[in-house]
Motif scaffolding. Structure first.
Motif, PDB file in Angstrom:
ATOM      1  N   LYS A   1       0.827  -1.210   0.000  1.00 22.76           N
ATOM      2  CA  LYS A   1       0.000   0.000   0.000  1.00 22.76           C
ATOM      3  C   LYS A   1       0.858   1.255   0.000  1.00 22.76           C
ATOM      4  CE  LYS A   1      -3.701  -1.804   2.735  1.00 22.76           C
ATOM      5  NZ  LYS A   1      -3.582  -1.966   4.175  1.00 22.76           N
ATOM      6  N   HIS A   2       2.099   1.120   0.450  1.00 24.01           N
ATOM      7  CA  HIS A   2       2.974   2.292   0.501  1.00 24.01           C
ATOM      8  C   HIS A   2       3.797   2.485  -0.764  1.00 24.01           C
ATOM      9  CE1 HIS A   2       2.600   1.361   5.000  1.00 24.01           C
ATOM     10  NE2 HIS A   2       1.749   2.308   4.681  1.00 24.01           N
ATOM     11  N   MET A   3       3.547   1.675  -1.776  1.00 28.17           N
ATOM     12  CA  MET A   3       4.312   1.851  -3.012  1.00 28.17           C
ATOM     13  C   MET A   3       3.743   3.022  -3.809  1.00 28.17           C
ATOM     14  SD  MET A   3       4.718  -2.087  -4.169  1.00 28.17           S
ATOM     15  CE  MET A   3       5.204  -1.671  -5.841  1.00 28.17           C
ATOM     16  N   GLY A   4       4.633   3.905  -4.255  1.00 36.38           N
ATOM     17  CA  GLY A   4       4.201   5.045  -5.055  1.00 36.38           C
ATOM     18  C   GLY A   4       3.400   4.605  -6.262  1.00 36.38           C
ATOM     19  N   PHE A   5       3.743   3.447  -6.790  1.00 37.16           N
ATOM     20  CA  PHE A   5       3.089   2.939  -7.991  1.00 37.16           C
ATOM     21  C   PHE A   5       1.588   2.750  -7.773  1.00 37.16           C
ATOM     22  CE2 PHE A   5       1.831  -0.654 -10.769  1.00 37.16           C
ATOM     23  CZ  PHE A   5       2.136  -0.088 -11.982  1.00 37.16           C
ATOM     24  N   TYR A   6       1.187   2.307  -6.578  1.00 36.78           N
ATOM     25  CA  TYR A   6      -0.221   2.031  -6.334  1.00 36.78           C
ATOM     26  C   TYR A   6      -0.969   3.168  -5.656  1.00 36.78           C
ATOM     27  CZ  TYR A   6       0.535  -2.807  -7.682  1.00 36.78           C
ATOM     28  OH  TYR A   6       0.827  -3.934  -8.393  1.00 36.78           O
ATOM     29  N   ARG A   7      -0.224   4.059  -4.948  1.00 32.31           N
ATOM     30  CA  ARG A   7      -0.891   5.027  -4.087  1.00 32.31           C
ATOM     31  C   ARG A   7      -1.867   5.923  -4.831  1.00 32.31           C
ATOM     32  NH1 ARG A   7       3.567   6.744  -0.504  1.00 32.31           N
ATOM     33  NH2 ARG A   7       4.022   8.023  -2.302  1.00 32.31           N
ATOM     34  N   LYS A   8      -1.505   6.346  -6.028  1.00 31.75           N
ATOM     35  CA  LYS A   8      -2.366   7.284  -6.764  1.00 31.75           C
ATOM     36  C   LYS A   8      -3.371   6.583  -7.671  1.00 31.75           C
ATOM     37  CE  LYS A   8      -0.681  11.587  -6.057  1.00 31.75           C
ATOM     38  NZ  LYS A   8      -0.991  12.963  -6.371  1.00 31.75           N
ATOM     39  N   GLN A   9      -3.353   5.273  -7.661  1.00 29.42           N
ATOM     40  CA  GLN A   9      -4.244   4.556  -8.569  1.00 29.42           C
ATOM     41  C   GLN A   9      -5.610   4.330  -7.937  1.00 29.42           C
ATOM     42  OE1 GLN A   9      -2.985   1.312 -11.014  1.00 29.42           O
ATOM     43  NE2 GLN A   9      -0.842   1.591 -10.446  1.00 29.42           N
ATOM     44  N   LEU A  10      -6.607   4.204  -8.809  1.00 29.86           N
ATOM     45  CA  LEU A  10      -7.936   3.851  -8.349  1.00 29.86           C
ATOM     46  C   LEU A  10      -8.412   2.746  -9.275  1.00 29.86           C
ATOM     47  CD1 LEU A  10     -10.442   4.390  -6.608  1.00 29.86           C
ATOM     48  CD2 LEU A  10     -11.159   6.058  -8.296  1.00 29.86           C
ATOM     49  N   ARG A  11      -8.580   1.565  -8.725  1.00 28.43           N
ATOM     50  CA  ARG A  11      -8.837   0.425  -9.597  1.00 28.43           C
ATOM     51  C   ARG A  11     -10.311   0.037  -9.614  1.00 28.43           C
ATOM     52  NH1 ARG A  11      -4.303  -3.758 -10.408  1.00 28.43           N
ATOM     53  NH2 ARG A  11      -2.884  -2.324 -11.416  1.00 28.43           N
ATOM     54  N   ILE A  12     -10.968   0.360 -10.734  1.00 25.16           N
ATOM     55  CA  ILE A  12     -12.364  -0.029 -10.908  1.00 25.16           C
ATOM     56  C   ILE A  12     -12.446  -1.137 -11.959  1.00 25.16           C
ATOM     57  CG2 ILE A  12     -14.657   0.724 -11.612  1.00 25.16           C
ATOM     58  CD1 ILE A  12     -13.962   3.504 -10.515  1.00 25.16           C
TER      59      ILE A  12
END
Lengths: 162, 597
Positions: free
Chosen positions: B107-118
């Motif tokens: 959860k702390h990876m920059g890669f995922y932090r700004k993503q919103l997965r729908i």
């Protein structure tokens, strides 16, 4: 394109007819029939197209028109080890062209050709979808990632030994 | 499923499978069985995690450990250390490139932090070959709701309110398309899913089909209910064997559960899905071309109207939507139109999946809310440019899109803003380029593609693109003139204005956008006969700087054409006539003695 004359034996013709029958000899299923036929023969020579046209009750021109339209279909046999270089944008900006040049130089063939001994054929494809591994080269089903021009010889040597 | 204490999720996407993730999965599973842990620890193959740069990926739940570049032989250590002893395998953890710190929780990876997965909500979470896992995450609940609690009109109204627009590139409102197809009267109608993803460097749809095929099947059934169609067809690329395989499994399972076929959920609604295979033609992404291809013809587009919603497959009303569009539908039904419409910008709602690739640190598949800026995508999610080089351009929209530059980095991404900036959303390819890329060659690269993929039916596209390509080739060879640049712009506009279908109408975009944003580079090629990035082979020469050359012979030994002469410990010289400009000498020289002139 140079067409290769082959004589289809009765067994092969029967196999082709069976494929067409599987799709109810419906000409709307032409592309599915061609997929299966190419899987069987490895390519789609004129003789194969003639049989299919007859079975589906359509013209050879129509079949040829479809075969020549789609890049997946080929009228020349591929090599024992078909080499495909990914020319998707991701691979291109990471140097796929230099890798392709190296294959062309070593194998002395152009894109779309097969080496004289029938061992390797060279083609380009659009995006394998392994962009994280760019540039990507496929030999048969095997994927090679992050290929550099000086790694090309090693890849080929793997198959020359076999 | 709830009885397992831990889950090991192994990425089974095409990228990770190319790096032996299947063997890794096998080793993990046999290892777990050998230790007698098969009732406590579940080992699963999932769809794409998106972080393709560092594949194969293994994720451990519930502690969210994210292992990267895992090899099959690492399986034993993961089981022994992490599963049994509870100690994370430090050397396999993801390292934040900016801080050099190991990331313990994904959860702390920059890669995922700004993503919103729908659309990608289930990719990387569930086993795509098991319908129960999809159902456990609210799968087929939306279909149930629609069939038992809503009229088709209500569903269409909800889709319209949500603001969902077609994700294949066009951006046409999905609810409206369904409404128009519903209004066409016929004895048979069709729902078609366009899965002929042809953009080079784009793999959004493939990842959804590989990672979450049921979401597409469920949405197609919902669409069928709305437009009164009983037949669905998926037109999928033959080059996607894994996606085809998973889709076939999913369709079979859905039939067994009574979610496809006759009298679905006892409501009297019939719907079933068949596959049709593409055979490698980019133009078949265009609706009318796709339909002709499904009918067994050459994939040539025809004039609209009539639109497919009136007369499509076999002359019947046909609703064509793309994979990602469909993947959004069940979530919108479950969570409501207001929720979906609250995400994104005024005219572009929801999220968009992009395939981020090129000269960027984190190559992969991302899903972001509309309205995010290119800067956030490239620097925060993408982790910046490879090898610390300078950002030059980002290409969106594939061969139909354009190249955007530094000045566009803070533009919020949505359909309208990208068009205003001279590019387009397209299906979601996003290729990042750095200072080493020549923009004239990039324009030519895309033109090579369109020339090959033009179906040849209409003259502006068939002939115009070819001529454009020839002019670009001339410029790349240093034989261009100022008249050529003017002609390039003029002809581009003619091709755009007069072509029949979307392919020709957009194919000059890469040329026009590079002319607008990188005019200097064109001028350098024409006036100075120079390629500023050193990419155009005809315009460059490799030379050896005598002062730096120590005579180590590395260049001469690695030259594939023996163009370099020189004694050991003496200065080397490149024979310009023999040199093929492959650049091997420059790569091998440790003393910076080789330079480009």
């Amino acid at each position: 394109m140079a067409s290769i004359n082959i004589k289809l034996n009765d067994q092969k013709i029967a196999q082709l007819q069976a494929i067409c029958k599987e799709f109810n000899n419906d000409k709307g299923e032409l592309i599915n029939v061609l997929h299966k036929a190419q899987h069987l023969f490895g390519y789609l020579p004129a003789e194969v197209q003639e049989v299919i046209a007859k079975e589906l009750n359509t013209s050879v021109a129509h079949v040829y028109g479809v075969v020549s339209f789609y890049s997946f279909f080929t009228m020349t046999p591929k090599g024992e080890y078909p080499i495909s270089i990914c020319m998707g944008t991701a691979c291109y900006v990471r140097g796929a062209e230099k890798v392709l040049d190296e294959f062309k130089r070593i194998l002395k063939v152009k894109v779309g050709e097969t080496t004289g001994d029938g061992k390797f054929s060279l083609s380009c494809l659009r995006c394998v979808g392994a962009c994280g591994l760019a540039p990507v080269v496929m030999v048969g089903e095997k994927v090679y990632g992050r290929v550099a021009p000086d790694g090309v010889k090693d890849i080929l040597d793997e198959y020359l030994k076999q | 499923m709830a009885t397992f204490k831990m889950h090991l999720l192994v990425c089974g996407g095409t990228g990770c499978r190319a790096s032996e993730s299947e063997n890794l999965f096998h080793n993990l599973r046999t290892g777990i069985i050998q230790k007698g842990l098969e009732n406590d620890v579940q080992v699963l193959t999932t769809g794409c995690f998106g972080f393709c740069e560092k594949g194969p990926i293994v994720k451990v739940l519930p502690d969210n450990t994210f292992y990267t570049m895992v090899k099959p032989e690492d399986a034993g250590e993961i089981i022994e250390e992490h599963i049994i002893k509870g100690r994370k395998v430090q050397r396999l953890l993801y390292v934040n490139p900016l801080t050099s710190e190991k990331v313990e929780d994904s959860k702390h990876m920059g890669f995922y932090r700004k993503q919103l997965r729908i659309a990608l909500r289930n990719c990387g979470f569930i086993d795509p070959e098991n319908i129960d896992e999809y159902i456990a995450r609210d799968g087929y609940a939306a279909l149930g709701t629609c069939l038992t609690e809503m009229t088709p009109e209500q569903v269409i109204e909800l889709m319209k309110k949500s603001g969902l627009r077609g994700r294949g590139g066009g951006g046409f409102p999905t609810g409206l398309k369904w409404e128009i197809t519903r209004a066409s009267k016929a004895d048979q109608k069709y729902v078609v899913c366009n899965a002929d993803e042809g953009d080079p460097g784009a793999f959004m749809d493939r990842s959804i089909l590989e990672g979450d095929p049921h979401s597409v099947i469920e949405a197609m059934a919902i669409c069928g209910y709305c437009i009164e169609a009983t037949k669905g067809l998926v037109y999928i690329r033959a080059e996607y064997p894994l996606a085809i395989e998973r889709l076939k499994i999913a369709i079979k399972q859905a039939r067994e559960y009574g979610l496809l076929g006759k009298d679905i959920l006892g409501t009297g609604f019939d719907f079933d899905i068949e596959l049709r295979y593409g055979a490698g033609a980019f133009v078949c992404g265009e609706e009318t071309a796709l339909i002709h291809s499904m009918e067994g013809f050459r994939g040539e587009p025809t004039v609209k109207p009539p639109f497919p919603s009136v007369s499509g497959y076999n002359g019947k009303p046909t609703n064509v939507n793309n994979v990602e569009t469909f993947a959004n539908v069940p979530v919108i039904i479950n969570r409501g139109a207001e929720w979906f419409a609250s995400i994104g910008t005024e005219k572009s709602k929801g999220t968009k999946v992009f395939a981020l690739a090129g000269k960027i640190n984190n190559v992969g598949l991302i899903e972001v809310p509309m309205g995010i800026t290119l800067r956030e995508v490239i620097y925060e999610i993408g982790g910046g440019i490879k090898e610390g080089k300078k950002f030059k351009a980002v290409q969106t929209g594939g061969p139909s899109g354009g190249c955007l530059t530094e000045k566009h980095l803070d533009t919020p991404i949505d359909y309208d803003n990208l068009i205003a900036a001279g590019s387009m959303m397209g299906s979601g390819g996003m290729i990042v380029m750095d200072e080493d890329d020549c923009m004239v060659s990039i324009a030519k690269f895309y033109l090579d593609f369109t020339v090959e993929e033009s179906c040849g039916k209409c003259a502006p596209c068939r002939i115009g693109n070819k001529r454009l390509n020839e002019i670009l080739e001339k410029i790349c060879k240093g034989e261009g003139s100022m008249e050529d640049i003017a002609l390039l712009r003029n002809l581009s506009n003619v091709v755009k204005d007069t072509s029949l279908c979307g392919l020709g109408q957009t194919s000059p975009n890469p040329v026009l956008s590079t002319l607008d944003n990188f005019y200097d580079e064109y001028l350098a090629h024409v006036n100075e006969r120079k390629c500023p990035s050193g990419q155009c082979k005809a315009l460059l020469q490799y030379w050896i700087e005598p002062e730096n050359c120590v005579g180590c012979t590395a260049c001469a030994r690695n030259c594939p054409v023996n163009a370099i002469a020189g004694e050991r410990k003496g200065v080397h010289i490149i024979d310009q006539a023999t040199c093929i400009k492959c650049g091997a000498c420059m790569e091998k020289c440790k003393f910076n003695a080789v330079f480009i002139k």
